[in-house]
Design an enzyme around this catalytic site. Structure first.
Site, mmCIF file in Angstrom:
data_model
loop_
_atom_site.group_PDB
_atom_site.id
_atom_site.type_symbol
_atom_site.label_atom_id
_atom_site.label_comp_id
_atom_site.label_asym_id
_atom_site.label_seq_id
_atom_site.Cartn_x
_atom_site.Cartn_y
_atom_site.Cartn_z
ATOM 1 N N GLU A 48 41.627 73.522 61.542
ATOM 2 C CA GLU A 48 42.958 72.954 61.823
ATOM 3 C C GLU A 48 43.060 72.614 63.297
ATOM 4 O O GLU A 48 42.618 73.393 64.147
ATOM 5 C CB GLU A 48 44.067 73.982 61.568
ATOM 6 C CG GLU A 48 44.307 74.391 60.166
ATOM 7 C CD GLU A 48 45.451 75.426 60.100
ATOM 8 O OE1 GLU A 48 46.239 75.545 61.056
ATOM 9 O OE2 GLU A 48 45.521 76.129 59.080
ATOM 10 N N GLU B 250 44.403 82.251 58.031
ATOM 11 C CA GLU B 250 44.661 82.930 59.302
ATOM 12 C C GLU B 250 45.083 84.383 59.111
ATOM 13 O O GLU B 250 46.231 84.762 59.370
ATOM 14 C CB GLU B 250 45.714 82.170 60.109
ATOM 15 C CG GLU B 250 45.218 80.816 60.565
ATOM 16 C CD GLU B 250 46.191 80.111 61.512
ATOM 17 O OE1 GLU B 250 47.369 80.482 61.550
ATOM 18 O OE2 GLU B 250 45.749 79.186 62.204
HETATM 19 C C1 GAL Z 1 48.468 77.527 61.660
HETATM 20 C C2 GAL Z 1 48.600 77.742 60.159
HETATM 21 C C3 GAL Z 1 49.120 76.509 59.460
HETATM 22 C C4 GAL Z 1 50.289 75.963 60.212
HETATM 23 C C5 GAL Z 1 49.865 75.647 61.627
HETATM 24 C C6 GAL Z 1 50.967 75.061 62.474
HETATM 25 O O1 GAL Z 1 48.580 78.727 62.337
HETATM 26 O O2 GAL Z 1 47.375 78.095 59.589
HETATM 27 O O3 GAL Z 1 49.477 76.848 58.139
HETATM 28 O O4 GAL Z 1 51.316 76.902 60.210
HETATM 29 O O5 GAL Z 1 49.476 76.836 62.249
HETATM 30 O O6 GAL Z 1 50.506 74.804 63.783
#
Ligand code: GAL
Length: 650
Positions: free
Chosen positions: A298, A143
């Site tokens: 994710e 990110e």
């Molecule tokens: C994303 C990030 C992850 C974790 C996640 C939590 O922004 O890539 O490492 O922090 O959020 O929701």
């Protein structure tokens, strides 16, 4: 194969737990995990001393269990030694505060030493695992810009000046673009130019806009440097980074998109209509990917830990969310993270394996999802076709972010979401497009908020309408050029002719104030003193001012709204513009219907019922999985999803 898995962070756990992890991965049907994202401190415990003991075991374990590795370069989280040794490489905010290490993304994007150290560890990882059989894909960084998108330090100032010289060539050109005649801001030497640091009052709008552009480019340069390095060592291994399409507005993802292959994005539920927010993010990711399948890198099995109130997902919701992404073109469904952490800042973030173990709602849903994705394998590679597109440009969002505006209540991102939401409610699958992009595939363009538009973008939209397309434009669009300078001679300068409307003056509405339309519905936030020149007025405010207009343009049509419509009015307008454009609408409130198809004609209808009541929708084919015949009508129980392999066209 639909990719299924999540971020696995084994460094947080003992080796006994790893053994349980891989056994559970097999049980759940997980076929890929992202590893090494936050491992820098393990891989290089002291500067220049590398230790691959942990990652060697992890990679071997994955391979032995038939799980692929989406192997990360760990550059998003420099270890404490980095900030301790190179404090000058830590990011600095606009107030001049240097941020300490002890979190993540603790680096200045323009720091030469960060770049050197990041490339060194990336190279070490790539050389170590170049031939490892578990290596399936590179996950570069994590990110970009999530926490450190803009750094205001002296190194950033120097890099900003280099970027500006490249953009403008001469100081005269820069002074002209930034309108520095105002407030005696004229620069007589490049060295005088700074990032927009804290100033007594408003900074220069052109300066702040270019700094946003520069900051996005600085992170893109870092991505490119890592990607090119990896390509040299592991040619043919795909390399991506996880974007945050529709979630985060610091990086210009239109410039990232052509550089990553495949496109990957992260999404987390937020807002009042989280499933519409999700659909927007998914459609945006697909659009960034040029329509090709993309990866959901994710999302969450249940609650997150970073909102004020973190709602846990209701039974069935995680599966619905996952299928929504799949329906809108994802070929991978992954989560943050595999096992919920015991310690650290994200210990209250859900995972695929919750703190409470496997006799849980979350684990049962994780295994059910794995089984479903296996059954849907034939969907992989199919694509979504959209007749409509919502236009979006980061430069416009950034320019409007300058605080000196007619009203603080016109939030372009919010407006884009609302208008996208109205299309979603009408059952219209849409892409997100850049105003200068190829628009020829669409019948309808929706322009909710494009305060800034280049001459090229405006001409592109005019051409689209002239060729028979339908355009819907929202207020405070077409107002400034690419340097945030007002287009004179009557607003909305860039769209005045296309819309057949000229606006003399803006009348922003106060909080709680609204305008009522004669034909029903109301507008808030914005109104203006507008006159139709060539347009036909379709509706007026009670005061008699034009509220909604339609103009003929070549073979097409351009609609304009002079206020921000409420749900009723927006629904009415969307129905009308879709009819003008020949774009079909459906009325199954709360039920999402999206189609994916292969080039050979095999197609799949995804029906996702977000409501608490069963629904019946039109479909013909056989259910997938199950193979039950569907003959014209498909019943989708409350909160559930159905996929139908459609009958091939006769
Ligand atoms: C994303 C990030 C992850 C974790 C996640 C939590 O922004 O890539 O490492 O922090 O959020 O929701």
């Amino acid at each position: 194969m639909i990719v299924y898995g999540g971020d696995w962070n084994p460094e947080q756990w003992s080796e006994e737990t790893w053994a349980e992890d891989v056994a559970l991965m097999r049980e759940a049907g997980v076929n890929r995990v992202s590893v090494g994202i936050f491992s820098w401190a393990f891989l290089e415990p002291e500067e220049g001393r590398f230790d691959f003991g942990l990652l060697d075991k992890v990679m071997d374990l994955l391979h032995a269990n038939g799980v692929q590795a989406c192997l990360a370069t760990p550059t998003a989280a420099p270890p404490p030694w980095f900030g301790h040794t190179y404090p000058e490489a830590l990011p600095v905010d606009a107030d001049g505060r240097r941020l300490y290490h002890g979190s993540r993304q603790g680096f200045c994007p323009s720091s030469p030493i960060y770049k050197e150290r990041a490339l060194r560890i990336a190279e070490q990882v790539a050389r170590r695992y170049r031939d490892h059989p578990a290596l399936a894909m590179w996950h570069i960084h994590n990110e970009y810009g999530c926490h450190n998108a803009r750094c205001h330090c002296d190194a950033s100032a120097a890099a900003f000046r280099v970027w500006l010289r490249g953009r403008y060539g001469t100081l005269d050109a820069l002074n002209d673009a930034w309108g520095t005649a105002f407030w005696s801001q004229r620069y007589s030497d490049w060295e005088q130019i700074l990032p927009p640091r804290a100033t007594p009052t408003f900074t220069n709008p052109g300066q702040q806009l270019d700094f946003r552009r520069f900051s996005s480019d600085a992170l893109l340069d870092l991505f490119r440097a890592e990607r090119d390095l990896l390509a040299g060592i592991t040619p043919g291994v795909p390399a991506t980074t996880n974007l945050m399409a529709g979630m985060h507005w610091e990086m210009d993802y239109w410039s990232f998109a052509p550089e990553v292959d495949p496109v990957a994005t992260d999404h987390y539920l937020i807002g009042e209509d989280p499933h519409i927010h999700l659909a927007f993010s998914a459609d945006f990711a697909r659009s960034l990917s040029g329509g090709r399948p993309w990866l959901l890198m994710e999302h969450s099995t249940s609650g997150v830990n970073w909102q004020g109130y973190n709602r846990a997902k209701r039974p069935g919701e995680m599966l619905r969310n996952s299928v929504q992404h799949l329906a809108r073109g994802a070929d991978a469904i992954m989560f943050f993270q595999w096992r919920a952490s015991r310690a650290g800042a994200e210990k209250w973030h859900s995972g695929m394996v919750p703190h409470t173990g496997t006799d849980t709602k979350i684990w049962r849903e994780v295994t059910a999802l794995g089984a479903l994705l296996k059954d849907l394998a034939e969907v992989e590679g199919s694509t979504v076709t959209a007749d409509a597109a919502v236009l979006l440009d980061y430069a416009s969002v950034w320019a409007e972010d300058h605080p000196a505006q007619p009203t603080a209540d016109h939030d372009p991102v919010e407006v884009i979401r609302q208008w996208y939401g109205a299309l979603w409610k009408a059952g219209v699958t849409c892409d997100v497009a850049h105003p200068e992009g190829d628009l020829s595939a669409y019948k309808l363009l929706v322009v909710p908020a494009l305060y800034l538009i280049s001459d090229r973008g405006a001409a592109n939209i005019e051409r689209f309408a002239a060729a028979g397309g339908t355009v819907l434009v929202g207020p405070y669009s077409g107002i400034v050029d690419e340097h945030d300078r007002v287009r004179l001679g009557g607003y909305p300068g860039a769209f005045r002719d296309l819309l057949g409307v000229t606006v003399e003056e803006f009348f922003p509405l106060a909080a709680g104030e609204s305008v009522t339309l004669a034909g029903g519905g109301a507008g808030t936030v914005w109104s203006e003193l507008a006159r139709a020149t060539t347009a036909k007025v379709l509706d007026v405010h009670t005061s008699g001012e034009p509220a909604w207009t339609r103009n003929a343009w070549g073979d097409g049509t351009a609609h304009y709204l002079t206020t921000l419509p409420d749900g009723d009015l927006l629904g009415r307008v969307v129905a009308e513009v879709c009819a003008d454009a020949g774009v079909g609408t459906t009325s199954h409130p709360g039920v999402e219907l999206v189609r994916r198809a292969h080039p050979d004609g095999r197609s799949y209808l995804f029906a996702i019922n977000h409501t608490e009541a069963g629904a019946t929708v039109p479909a013909t084919g056989v259910t997938l999985p199950g193979g039950l015949p569907v003959d014209g009508a498909l019943t989708v129980p409350a909160g559930e999803v159905r996929v139908v392999r459609e009958a091939p066209p006769a």
